[in-house]
Design a protein around this motif. Structure first.
Motif, PDB file in Angstrom:
ATOM      1  N   THR A 148     -50.444  -9.184  14.558  1.00 44.18           N
ATOM      2  CA  THR A 148     -49.752  -9.202  13.258  1.00 44.18           C
ATOM      3  C   THR A 148     -50.597  -8.558  12.166  1.00 44.18           C
ATOM      4  O   THR A 148     -51.807  -8.762  12.109  1.00 44.18           O
ATOM      5  N   ASP A 149     -49.930  -7.795  11.340  1.00 41.47           N
ATOM      6  CA  ASP A 149     -50.594  -7.198  10.181  1.00 41.47           C
ATOM      7  C   ASP A 149     -50.045  -7.863   8.923  1.00 41.47           C
ATOM      8  O   ASP A 149     -48.854  -7.721   8.611  1.00 41.47           O
ATOM      9  N   PHE A 150     -50.890  -8.628   8.234  1.00 43.83           N
ATOM     10  CA  PHE A 150     -50.444  -9.292   7.002  1.00 43.83           C
ATOM     11  C   PHE A 150     -50.378  -8.314   5.816  1.00 43.83           C
ATOM     12  O   PHE A 150     -50.003  -8.706   4.720  1.00 43.83           O
ATOM     13  N   GLY A 151     -50.771  -7.076   6.049  1.00 41.97           N
ATOM     14  CA  GLY A 151     -50.800  -6.073   4.978  1.00 41.97           C
ATOM     15  C   GLY A 151     -49.501  -5.970   4.185  1.00 41.97           C
ATOM     16  O   GLY A 151     -49.513  -6.095   2.957  1.00 41.97           O
ATOM     17  N   PRO A 152     -48.342  -5.770   4.862  1.00 41.45           N
ATOM     18  CA  PRO A 152     -47.091  -5.641   4.092  1.00 41.45           C
ATOM     19  C   PRO A 152     -46.815  -6.874   3.232  1.00 41.45           C
ATOM     20  O   PRO A 152     -46.314  -6.741   2.117  1.00 41.45           O
ATOM     21  N   MET A 153     -47.158  -8.068   3.751  1.00 44.39           N
ATOM     22  CA  MET A 153     -46.914  -9.280   2.966  1.00 44.39           C
ATOM     23  C   MET A 153     -47.866  -9.351   1.769  1.00 44.39           C
ATOM     24  O   MET A 153     -47.455  -9.720   0.666  1.00 44.39           O
TER      25      MET A 153
ATOM     26  N   ALA B 148     -36.288  -8.092  13.608  1.00 40.27           N
ATOM     27  CA  ALA B 148     -35.409  -8.367  12.472  1.00 40.27           C
ATOM     28  C   ALA B 148     -35.626  -7.318  11.375  1.00 40.27           C
ATOM     29  O   ALA B 148     -34.667  -6.819  10.777  1.00 40.27           O
ATOM     30  N   SER B 149     -36.899  -6.950  11.141  1.00 39.64           N
ATOM     31  CA  SER B 149     -37.198  -5.950  10.106  1.00 39.64           C
ATOM     32  C   SER B 149     -36.631  -4.587  10.483  1.00 39.64           C
ATOM     33  O   SER B 149     -36.091  -3.867   9.637  1.00 39.64           O
ATOM     34  N   ARG B 150     -36.785  -4.234  11.745  1.00 39.50           N
ATOM     35  CA  ARG B 150     -36.276  -2.925  12.197  1.00 39.50           C
ATOM     36  C   ARG B 150     -34.765  -2.857  12.013  1.00 39.50           C
ATOM     37  O   ARG B 150     -34.230  -1.866  11.510  1.00 39.50           O
TER      38      ARG B 150
ATOM     39  N   TYR C 244     -40.924  -3.776   3.212  1.00 37.23           N
ATOM     40  CA  TYR C 244     -40.496  -4.933   2.421  1.00 37.23           C
ATOM     41  C   TYR C 244     -39.951  -6.024   3.344  1.00 37.23           C
ATOM     42  O   TYR C 244     -40.207  -7.210   3.145  1.00 37.23           O
ATOM     43  N   CYS C 245     -39.171  -5.583   4.344  1.00 38.34           N
ATOM     44  CA  CYS C 245     -38.626  -6.558   5.298  1.00 38.34           C
ATOM     45  C   CYS C 245     -39.761  -7.225   6.072  1.00 38.34           C
ATOM     46  O   CYS C 245     -39.704  -8.430   6.351  1.00 38.34           O
ATOM     47  N   MET C 246     -40.782  -6.432   6.417  1.00 32.10           N
ATOM     48  CA  MET C 246     -41.913  -6.996   7.170  1.00 32.10           C
ATOM     49  C   MET C 246     -42.606  -8.101   6.367  1.00 32.10           C
ATOM     50  O   MET C 246     -43.121  -9.065   6.933  1.00 32.10           O
ATOM     51  N   ALA C 247     -42.612  -7.942   5.030  1.00 25.87           N
ATOM     52  CA  ALA C 247     -43.275  -8.954   4.183  1.00 25.87           C
ATOM     53  C   ALA C 247     -42.608 -10.319   4.368  1.00 25.87           C
ATOM     54  O   ALA C 247     -43.284 -11.328   4.611  1.00 25.87           O
ATOM     55  N   SER C 248     -41.270 -10.342   4.262  1.00 21.31           N
ATOM     56  CA  SER C 248     -40.601 -11.650   4.413  1.00 21.31           C
ATOM     57  C   SER C 248     -40.583 -12.069   5.884  1.00 21.31           C
ATOM     58  O   SER C 248     -40.634 -13.263   6.191  1.00 21.31           O
ATOM     59  N   ASN C 249     -40.527 -11.096   6.781  1.00 18.57           N
ATOM     60  CA  ASN C 249     -40.526 -11.379   8.216  1.00 18.57           C
ATOM     61  C   ASN C 249     -41.821 -12.098   8.637  1.00 18.57           C
ATOM     62  O   ASN C 249     -41.797 -13.112   9.350  1.00 18.57           O
TER      63      ASN C 249
END
Lengths: 89, 403
Positions: B116-121, B359-361, B379-384
């Motif tokens: 997991t990459d927390f970067g987008p979040m 889900a993000s894809r 942005y989707c990855m952040a909430s995902n």
């Protein structure tokens, strides 16, 4: 049954409040860390001397080829820490 | 003739004839294998689970997992692992040592953390709230499950399907309702595989065309973030350490899952120094854990356990939990948009589930259909990703209140 429904309401309340609280903390911790790091541990404009340095000097495709080569030769054990041109050659 | 009879008695044919439910279970195992191999729906889990079902239901193979009462001894003691293996076979040894102890799901979570990459979040922290809103299905479906006759612990296990996280669902079920492990694991992974169908199904009903076209990049230009991250690597290293400590204090029961997730993430973010650890966590350890988890979960699904009305309730309830969670995320964004100047595309809320990154894809592709310049993935990855944290915390709440 009524007791179970009461428990369901408690669970809904406690559960959602806890999840929101933890994710609020995620936001606060994240923002706090960003401010802390920006103030005390900012990365220099030119980047670090190691990885960031060679990435800017050498074309990314060449870096990728070197990294892939090292991974292949060392069976995945080796890692590229720095790439430098040998000036003597 | 006697020789033929002896041969017939040696085979499982007689027992299969006496218990036709076995054939149905073998068929279910074959369907899961088909979905995994041909349709490529969650193959890493559905293939071992499907094969585990077949192995468990072939009479005489001694590969079915027996109920906990059968390994219980007088005086609240249990048989030791050697006794379990010799009495009930190796699958029970695997189940009681690795699954029943709750060992494997956190091990898989460690691998998930290392992937997991927390970067987008971290770049879009306010979007993390939608990962909380999307956990409403977990608790919401609890009411329906109680009305259908499930006990509180069973209802909690059913609800966790709404978190869209396989290891979390398995971990919670092991602790709350281990007799439902098979159907709940199957429902959780099946619905995760069906994210490309379920997310559009719910999103198209709740999001207007105008909302679909909310362009997040344009919103960022209109209302730029207050500050940029000047050293993302340092933030990514410190973040799992601090978050781990805080969550451990607030929701200790979520630590086995969340703690291992954050540890996995830490060894990934440190970089070359610990790359051997993260490679082990995401490679051999995670793969081995997945094999044993899948086979043992499949082996719990004998005809006697699975062919029950409760299984039907789990399948329907699991879908509802999933759909309510997606709807919860979308509605939370809508409420936010009513109050804030900087608008958010509701598809970002739909990805508050922890089915990362599918889900993000799916949400990103839906966004692109309505506006080809609207790239929502980060942005989707952040909430995902925040959904992964949210569902682990929700599991912790269920375990601490119901366990």
């Amino acid at each position: 049954m009524t007791e179970s429904f009461n428990q369901a309401w408690v669970l809904l309340g406690v559960g959602m409040v806890t999840v929101f609280t933890v994710l609020l903390l995620v936001v606060l911790i994240g923002n706090g860390l960003v401010l802390f790091v920006n103030r005390f541990l900012p990365e220099s404009e030119s980047g670090k001397p190691g990885n960031a340095g060679f990435k800017s000097a050498i074309h990314p495709s060449k870096v990728a080829a070197i990294v892939a080569g090292v991974k292949n030769v060392t069976a995945g054990r080796g890692n590229v820490v720095e790439i430098r041109k040998n000036k003597k050659i | 003739m006697e020789v033929l009879r002896q041969l017939y008695d040696m085979t499982a044919l007689g027992e299969i004839g006496e218990t036709p439910g076995v054939l149905l279970m073998i068929l279910i195992g074959a369907v899961l294998l088909y979905l995994g191999i041909v349709k490529k729906y969650e193959p890493l889990l559905l293939v071992p689970i499907g094969f585990g079902i077949i192995l468990a239901n072939l009479p005489g193979g001694n590969m079915d997992v027996v109920p906990a009462e059968m390994v219980e001894l007088p005086g609240h003691r249990y048989m030791n692992l050697f006794e379990i293996a010799s009495e009930y076979g190796i699958m029970n040894f695997v189940y009681y040592s690795l699954i029943k102890t709750g060992f494997l799901p956190p091990i898989i979570f460690m691998g998930v953390g290392a992937l997991t990459d927390f970067g987008p979040m971290l770049r879009n922290l306010r979007l993390a709230f939608f990962g909380a809103a999307a956990q409403i299905g977990i608790f919401g479906v609890f009411f329906g499950a109680i009305a259908l006759g499930f006990s509180a612990k069973e209802a909690g296990s059913l609800g966790i399907i709404g978190g869209a996280d396989g290891p979390t669902a398995i971990y919670t079920t092991i602790l709350l309702a281990p007799h439902l492990l098979g159907p709940i694991a199957i429902a959780a992974y099946s619905y995760m595989a069906l994210v490309p169908v379920i997310v559009p199904l719910v999103a198209n009903r709740l999001i207007t065309k105008k909302e679909f076209r909310i362009n997040m990049k344009k919103q960022d230009k209109l209302y730029p973030p207050k500050y940029k991250i000047k050293n993302l690597k340092a933030v990514k290293i410190i973040f799992p350490i601090v978050l781990g400590i805080v969550v451990a204090i607030l929701v200790p029961s979520s630590v086995p899952l969340l703690g291992m997730l954050l540890f996995g993430n830490l060894i990934k973010e440190i970089g070359t120094t610990t790359s051997r650890l993260s490679e082990a966590a995401t490679g051999p350890i995670m793969n081995t854990a997945t094999i044993f988890l899948g086979l043992a979960v499949g082996a719990t699904m004998t005809a006697k356990v699975f062919l029950d009305l409760k299984t039907l309730g789990i399948i329907v309830g699991g879908f509802l939990a999933f759909a309510i969670s997606i709807a919860g995320g979308i509605l939370a964004v809508k409420v936010y948009n009513m109050l804030a100047k900087k608008k958010i595309n509701p598809l970002v809320g739909a990805t508050g589930l922890s089915a990362v990154p599918m889900a993000s894809r799916v949400a990103s592709e839906m966004g692109l259909k309505h506006d080809s310049s609207n790239h929502l993935l980060q942005y989707c990855m952040a909430s995902n990703i925040s959904g992964v944290i949210g569902s682990a915390v929700a599991a912790g709440v269920l375990i601490s209140i119901l366990g």
